[in-house]
Design a protein around this motif. Structure first.
Motif, PDB file in Angstrom:
ATOM      1  N   ALA A 238       6.475  14.907 -17.566  1.00 46.45           N
ATOM      2  CA  ALA A 238       6.360  15.987 -16.573  1.00 46.45           C
ATOM      3  C   ALA A 238       5.694  15.555 -15.278  1.00 46.45           C
ATOM      4  N   LYS A 239       5.419  14.270 -15.140  1.00 46.22           N
ATOM      5  CA  LYS A 239       4.840  13.761 -13.901  1.00 46.22           C
ATOM      6  C   LYS A 239       5.778  12.691 -13.333  1.00 46.22           C
ATOM      7  N   PRO A 240       5.963  12.662 -12.015  1.00 43.66           N
ATOM      8  CA  PRO A 240       6.806  11.605 -11.446  1.00 43.66           C
ATOM      9  C   PRO A 240       6.103  10.260 -11.501  1.00 43.66           C
ATOM     10  N   LEU A 241       6.894   9.196 -11.561  1.00 40.88           N
ATOM     11  CA  LEU A 241       6.307   7.865 -11.464  1.00 40.88           C
ATOM     12  C   LEU A 241       5.713   7.687 -10.074  1.00 40.88           C
ATOM     13  N   HIS A 242       4.515   7.128 -10.020  1.00 42.28           N
ATOM     14  CA  HIS A 242       3.890   6.857  -8.725  1.00 42.28           C
ATOM     15  C   HIS A 242       3.484   5.392  -8.670  1.00 42.28           C
ATOM     16  N   VAL A 243       2.887   4.975  -7.563  1.00 45.04           N
ATOM     17  CA  VAL A 243       2.611   3.548  -7.377  1.00 45.04           C
ATOM     18  C   VAL A 243       1.676   3.002  -8.456  1.00 45.04           C
ATOM     19  N   GLY A 244       0.885   3.878  -9.076  1.00 48.56           N
ATOM     20  CA  GLY A 244       0.000   3.433 -10.142  1.00 48.56           C
ATOM     21  C   GLY A 244       0.731   2.944 -11.371  1.00 48.56           C
TER      22      GLY A 244
ATOM     23  N   ASN B 104      -3.587  -2.246  -3.431  1.00 44.42           N
ATOM     24  CA  ASN B 104      -4.317  -1.568  -2.362  1.00 44.42           C
ATOM     25  C   ASN B 104      -3.543  -1.542  -1.062  1.00 44.42           C
ATOM     26  N   GLY B 105      -3.931  -0.622  -0.192  1.00 40.00           N
ATOM     27  CA  GLY B 105      -3.393  -0.588   1.157  1.00 40.00           C
ATOM     28  C   GLY B 105      -4.117  -1.600   2.032  1.00 40.00           C
ATOM     29  N   LYS B 106      -3.735  -1.678   3.295  1.00 41.39           N
ATOM     30  CA  LYS B 106      -4.359  -2.649   4.193  1.00 41.39           C
ATOM     31  C   LYS B 106      -5.834  -2.362   4.426  1.00 41.39           C
ATOM     32  N   ASP B 107      -6.261  -1.134   4.125  1.00 44.52           N
ATOM     33  CA  ASP B 107      -7.676  -0.787   4.258  1.00 44.52           C
ATOM     34  C   ASP B 107      -8.500  -1.237   3.063  1.00 44.52           C
TER      35      ASP B 107
ATOM     36  N   LYS C 216      -8.280  -0.103   0.059  1.00 50.16           N
ATOM     37  CA  LYS C 216      -8.428   0.975  -0.910  1.00 50.16           C
ATOM     38  C   LYS C 216      -7.102   1.199  -1.629  1.00 50.16           C
ATOM     39  N   PRO C 217      -7.137   1.830  -2.826  1.00 47.08           N
ATOM     40  CA  PRO C 217      -5.889   2.081  -3.563  1.00 47.08           C
ATOM     41  C   PRO C 217      -4.820   2.708  -2.676  1.00 47.08           C
ATOM     42  N   PHE C 218      -3.604   2.202  -2.823  1.00 49.03           N
ATOM     43  CA  PHE C 218      -2.483   2.562  -1.937  1.00 49.03           C
ATOM     44  C   PHE C 218      -2.197   4.061  -1.978  1.00 49.03           C
ATOM     45  N   LYS C 219      -2.137   4.671  -0.804  1.00 54.02           N
ATOM     46  CA  LYS C 219      -1.901   6.107  -0.687  1.00 54.02           C
ATOM     47  C   LYS C 219      -0.804   6.375   0.339  1.00 54.02           C
ATOM     48  N   THR C 220      -0.340   7.626   0.355  1.00 53.95           N
ATOM     49  CA  THR C 220       0.561   8.065   1.414  1.00 53.95           C
ATOM     50  C   THR C 220      -0.263   8.287   2.685  1.00 53.95           C
ATOM     51  N   ARG C 221       0.397   8.530   3.792  1.00 57.68           N
ATOM     52  CA  ARG C 221      -0.325   8.731   5.052  1.00 57.68           C
ATOM     53  C   ARG C 221      -1.242   9.939   5.016  1.00 57.68           C
ATOM     54  N   ASP C 222      -0.870  10.941   4.225  1.00 55.59           N
ATOM     55  CA  ASP C 222      -1.720  12.130   4.145  1.00 55.59           C
ATOM     56  C   ASP C 222      -2.761  12.011   3.030  1.00 55.59           C
ATOM     57  N   GLY C 223      -2.874  10.806   2.425  1.00 54.99           N
ATOM     58  CA  GLY C 223      -3.924  10.580   1.438  1.00 54.99           C
ATOM     59  C   GLY C 223      -3.522  10.833   0.004  1.00 54.99           C
ATOM     60  N   GLY C 224      -2.287  11.252  -0.231  1.00 57.73           N
ATOM     61  CA  GLY C 224      -1.837  11.519  -1.591  1.00 57.73           C
ATOM     62  C   GLY C 224      -1.349  10.264  -2.290  1.00 57.73           C
ATOM     63  N   VAL C 225      -1.078  10.399  -3.591  1.00 58.17           N
ATOM     64  CA  VAL C 225      -0.541   9.278  -4.368  1.00 58.17           C
ATOM     65  C   VAL C 225       0.960   9.187  -4.090  1.00 58.17           C
TER      66      VAL C 225
ATOM     67  N   PHE D 195      -0.905  -4.379  -0.535  1.00 62.39           N
ATOM     68  CA  PHE D 195       0.523  -4.154  -0.350  1.00 62.39           C
ATOM     69  C   PHE D 195       0.804  -4.131   1.156  1.00 62.39           C
ATOM     70  N   ASP D 196       1.490  -5.173   1.613  1.00 60.10           N
ATOM     71  CA  ASP D 196       1.793  -5.324   3.032  1.00 60.10           C
ATOM     72  C   ASP D 196       3.306  -5.381   3.177  1.00 60.10           C
TER      73      ASP D 196
END
Length: 590
Positions: free
Chosen positions: A126-132, A384-387, A389-398, A454-455
């Motif tokens: 019931a949950k979509p696959l995400h980058v995790g 992780n993102g370039k910052d 921290k764990p990779f997120k969308t631009r609005d901070g979501g997974v 992740f670049d």
């Protein structure tokens, strides 16, 4: 087929023995100074301690015995006692020719065929696959392919999360939205609808809404707990709903995993282990493995040799409920009964290391498996993102995994269209193949335990240590071979041997080929796909240096030209075999 290092060690071992020294000192390694030599033996240093002689003296006496000029072009001693080796070009080409004529390029399979289960994927219903979910899927798939290639019987298990509180949350939220559905009528005795009362899109909206509500509404959360208990106790309507949730979710998960070219032999779930729990718990109690601690049933797994604290493994909570520990131990019982594996590998976030240490120890101590059963925990780091921290969308979501794949494909597509030679449709198709290589290679080229950044710009580059660069090399070889076939159809149809190298780039390319068997073996023994990535990058570099120094199609010596062609065919075959083990493939054009 013996590895090149084994052949060299046989000769050097004999020389050590003839010189009066133990052959255990005859180990050979690839040189870490290729500017000085190709292989080296450093055994004279430790031998000096045993024989009370200078390392240089020992090494010199050994080298005096190594007179076979068909194998050793140069072999000399360097202070304080290194034996430096440069191989004869004829010996190198002879070995490469043997590789091309052997199945699997001469790779020896494991002597003992093992039954191996790899637990990777770990998606929740019931949950979509995400980058995790990415790293477990990619690393696990590659390890599975490597183990299969080595000749083992390997089962990949997705091990879905389908039996926890999230089911109760979904059922409770659905009950609030559609209370008249027959699943909530305890007096309903008819057949439940075969069609699910929700789509995958609706289901993926229901769960986060229910989860958010449970954090602020205690009444709702309590209702979800009750629903979870009733589901696990066999309430008919809830079980039918759970089946709908499962079917809709699995259908969607299979599409997403297929897009990653990740596949499982078993689609087992947490719920599959539930029938094994009562008997397992009773057995542990009966055999005296458990004790009661603050009302909970636990198994002590700490050992006297431990330097860190290892908490007891809890089997049953004080309120009588089971835990993930219980389910994972019951899953081991299930796997033992159904498959009787020799080795179970778990590909999971490295932060779960202590948890799995408890599980493995508990399974061994309580004799759920025999002493010969091997457990391996492969803990992976964070993407992780370039910052940092764990990779997120631009609005901070997974970020959803399908969105990540789309972004990679789009980046590759744009680069292809900058030098457009294909149709848009063809460019899209190639972008999907190259994009997958960028994603997987970008991940697998890092040691699994390490975090990485992740670049997307670096990962999709056609230059440097990237998936697209490896594919571009393979496509370049395909293009050369296609042109050769067109220009010299008669020669292309003939079998040819690979001649001894005449120039350094040619020999260096052959020397990279010699490493193939050893690299595959070490990648298997260490369960380390990054070893393969390092190798294909080195092999691709060696080929491109050879290519830039050698005009294959303009070579006037026909026999030499055919040798070049046969050499690059072998390079292509080995590169393709390696990227298949990494989980991607090369297009015909780029």
């Amino acid at each position: 087929m013996k590895k090149i290092i084994d052949l060299l060690e046989e000769k050097i071992s004999k020389a050590f023995e003839e010189s009066g020294y133990d052959s255990k000192y005859a180990g050979v390694t690839i040189s870490n100074r290729p500017d000085l030599c190709e292989y080296q033996c450093n055994g004279s240093m430790p031998a000096a301690k045993q024989y009370k002689k200078a390392p240089f003296e020992i090494a010199s006496s050994v080298v005096e015995k190594l007179t076979d000029k068909t194998v050793f072009k140069e072999i000399n001693v360097v202070n304080p006692g290194f034996i430096n080796i440069i191989l004869h070009e004829g010996f190198v080409s002879e070995y490469v020719n043997s590789m091309k004529d052997e199945p699997d390029r001469g790779m020896d399979k494991s002597e003992e065929k093992l039954k191996i289960i790899i637990d990777y994927g770990g998606a929740n219903i019931a949950k979509p696959l995400h980058v995790g979910h990415l790293r477990s899927a990619i690393i696990g798939e590659s390890i599975k392919r490597i183990c299969k290639f080595m000749g083992h019987d390997v089962i990949g298990d997705v091990h879905l999360g389908d039996w926890g509180l999230q089911m109760g949350l979904i059922i409770t939220e659905l009950k609030e939205r559609q209370p008249k559905l027959p699943y909530f009528d305890e007096n309903f005795e008819g057949e439940y609808p075969q069609e699910a009362p929700f789509t995958i899109g609706e289901l993926e909206e229901i769960y986060p809404a229910a989860n958010a509500k449970s954090k602020t509404d205690e009444t709702f959360k309590d209702a979800a707990r009750v629903a979870t208990y009733e589901l696990q106790s066999g309430r008919r309507g809830y079980f039918a709903l759970w089946r709908h949730i499962l079917n809709v979710s699995v259908a969607d998960l299979k599409v997403n995993y297929d897009n990653l070219d990740v596949h499982f032999e078993e689609w087992k779930k947490e719920s599959d282990a539930q029938p094994y729990i009562p008997e397992m718990v009773e057995y542990m109690k009966r055999e005296g493995y458990t004790r009661v601690s603050d009302g909970a049933l636990v198994v002590d797994v700490k050992e006297e040799t431990d330097n860190k604290e290892i908490p007891p493994c809890m089997i049953i909570k004080s309120d009588g409920a089971t835990l993930y520990n219980t389910t994972d131990l019951a899953t081991i019982v299930e796997r033992k009964k159904l498959f009787d594996p020799n080795h179970i590998i778990y590909v999971v976030d490295k932060r779960q290391g202590l948890y799995f240490e408890q599980i493995f120890r508990c399974a061994k101590k309580t004799k759920l498996v025999d002493d010969k059963t091997r457990f391996t925990f492969i803990g992976f780091g964070t993407m992780n993102g370039k910052d940092g921290k764990p990779f997120k969308t631009r609005d901070g979501g997974v970020m959803r995994l399908e969105d990540l794949i789309t972004s990679i494909n789009e980046a590759v597509y744009n680069k292809i269209m900058e030098n457009r030679v294909e149709t848009e449709e063809e460019a899209r198709r190639v972008a999907e193949i190259v994009g997958l290589s960028a994603l997987k290679y970008g991940d697998l080229s890092n040691q699994a335990t390490k975090d990485y950044v992740f670049d997307i710009d670096r990962f999709t580059s056609f230059e440097g240590n990237t998936g697209p660069y490896i594919l571009y090399t393979i496509v370049r070889i395909k293009s050369i071979l296609e042109k050769y076939k067109e220009r010299f159809p008669e020669s292309a149809a003939k079998a040819a041997d690979i001649l001894p190298a005449e120039q350094i780039q040619e020999k260096n390319l052959m020397l990279e080929l010699l490493k193939y068997n050893e690299v595959i073996e070490s990648a298997y023994e260490e369960l380390a796909p990054h070893r393969l990535c390092a190798y294909v990058f080195d092999l691709a570099n060696a080929f491109n240096k050879f290519y830039h120094e050698t005009n294959i199609l303009a070579q006037e010596d026909i026999e030499r030209q055919m040798s070049y062609v046969r050499l690059i065919v072998l390079v292509k075959e080995i590169l393709e075999q390696c990227i298949n083990l990494l989980g991607f493939e090369a297009p015909d054009r780029m």
